[in-house]
Scaffold this active site. Structure first.
Site, PDB file in Angstrom:
ATOM      1  N   GLY A  44       9.179   5.166  -7.946  1.00  0.00           N
ATOM      2  CA  GLY A  44       7.813   4.714  -8.173  1.00  0.00           C
ATOM      3  C   GLY A  44       6.946   5.933  -8.391  1.00  0.00           C
ATOM      4  N   GLN A  49      -0.409  11.320  -8.965  1.00  0.00           N
ATOM      5  CA  GLN A  49       0.716  12.255  -8.909  1.00  0.00           C
ATOM      6  C   GLN A  49       0.957  12.980 -10.228  1.00  0.00           C
ATOM      7  OE1 GLN A  49       3.543   9.233  -7.024  1.00  0.00           O
ATOM      8  NE2 GLN A  49       4.200  11.192  -6.180  1.00  0.00           N
ATOM      9  N   CYS A  89       9.062  11.687  -1.713  1.00  0.00           N
ATOM     10  CA  CYS A  89       7.958  11.549  -2.656  1.00  0.00           C
ATOM     11  C   CYS A  89       8.094  12.667  -3.690  1.00  0.00           C
ATOM     12  CB  CYS A  89       6.640  11.686  -1.889  1.00  0.00           C
ATOM     13  SG  CYS A  89       5.178  11.569  -2.918  1.00  0.00           S
ATOM     14  N   LEU A  90       7.882  12.340  -4.944  1.00  0.00           N
ATOM     15  CA  LEU A  90       8.010  13.364  -5.998  1.00  0.00           C
ATOM     16  C   LEU A  90       6.995  14.494  -5.813  1.00  0.00           C
ATOM     17  CD1 LEU A  90       8.711  11.238  -9.199  1.00  0.00           C
ATOM     18  CD2 LEU A  90      10.334  12.418  -7.720  1.00  0.00           C
ATOM     19  N   HIS A 131       3.783   2.593  -0.287  1.00  0.00           N
ATOM     20  CA  HIS A 131       3.760   4.051  -0.463  1.00  0.00           C
ATOM     21  C   HIS A 131       2.913   4.428  -1.683  1.00  0.00           C
ATOM     22  CE1 HIS A 131       5.978   8.111  -0.636  1.00  0.00           C
ATOM     23  NE2 HIS A 131       5.321   8.058  -1.780  1.00  0.00           N
ATOM     24  N   GLU A 132       3.148   3.750  -2.802  1.00  0.00           N
ATOM     25  CA  GLU A 132       2.462   4.116  -4.050  1.00  0.00           C
ATOM     26  C   GLU A 132       0.966   3.779  -3.986  1.00  0.00           C
ATOM     27  OE1 GLU A 132       3.958   6.052  -5.877  1.00  0.00           O
ATOM     28  OE2 GLU A 132       5.996   5.661  -5.223  1.00  0.00           O
ATOM     29  N   HIS A 135      -1.110   6.284  -2.338  1.00  0.00           N
ATOM     30  CA  HIS A 135      -1.489   7.417  -3.199  1.00  0.00           C
ATOM     31  C   HIS A 135      -2.852   7.183  -3.858  1.00  0.00           C
ATOM     32  CE1 HIS A 135       1.831  10.249  -3.298  1.00  0.00           C
ATOM     33  NE2 HIS A 135       2.719   9.293  -3.482  1.00  0.00           N
TER      34      HIS A 135
HETATM   35 CO    CO Z   1       4.744   9.421  -3.283  1.00  0.00          CO
END
Ligand code: CO
Length: 162
Positions: A44, A49, A89-90, A131-132, A135
């Site tokens: 995701g 991000q 997480c990226l 989670h997303e 952000h």
């Molecule tokens: Co993340």
């Protein structure tokens, strides 16, 4: 070309803006985000991000090729029943931690055409969406992690940069 913003870049702490224009630019952005997500083996990705402070999230589909876009997503119900998962997480390469989240959510969002959807989501997808969507509000998984399971030293070094 989009590039992943990594912690502690300040964009990750900003509150993303509501999207009001449902145009080709938005569709292109979602496609570009899905590409970078798959390239980096993510499941995701939220627009902040890639340094774009807008309320857009993409999630990979089960075929590992296509994606679903969530515009202006809002969680309207969090189940009291929780699950604990190891999250990464990226924006935090090589850092993982245990996070407790609701097992079920109710979600309101718009698709890329601006159409409103109200859905009930559970288990893995519900966790990824929580989670997303965090952000979009400048909340990161390290804020919620009850334990960092990998990369604690790395995280401390990154925090020291702030
Ligand atoms: Co993340």
């Amino acid at each position: 070309m989009l590039k992943i913003a990594t912690y502690p870049q300040p964009i990750l702490r900003q509150t993303a803006k509501e999207i009001t224009e449902f145009n080709q630019e938005l569709r292109d952005l979602a496609v570009e985000m899905s590409k970078i997500m798959y390239e980096d083996n993510g499941i995701g990705l939220a627009a902040p991000q890639v340094s774009i402070s807008q309320k857009l999230v993409v999630l990979g589909d089960e075929d590992n090729k296509s994606f679903t876009a969530y515009v202006n997503p809002e969680i309207t119900f969090f189940s009291r029943e929780k699950v604990v998962n190891e999250e990464g997480c990226l924006s935090f390469p090589k850092i993982f931690g245990l996070v407790k989240r609701s097992k079920k959510i109710h979600l309101k969002y718009q698709d890329l055409d601006g159409k409103l959807h109200k859905v009930k989501i559970k288990d893995f997808t519900a966790v990824v969406l929580q989670h997303e969507i965090d952000h979009l509000n400048g909340v990161l998984f390290i804020d919620r992690a009850e334990k960092i399971t990998e990369g604690q030293d790395l995280l401390e070094a990154l925090k020291a940069k702030i």
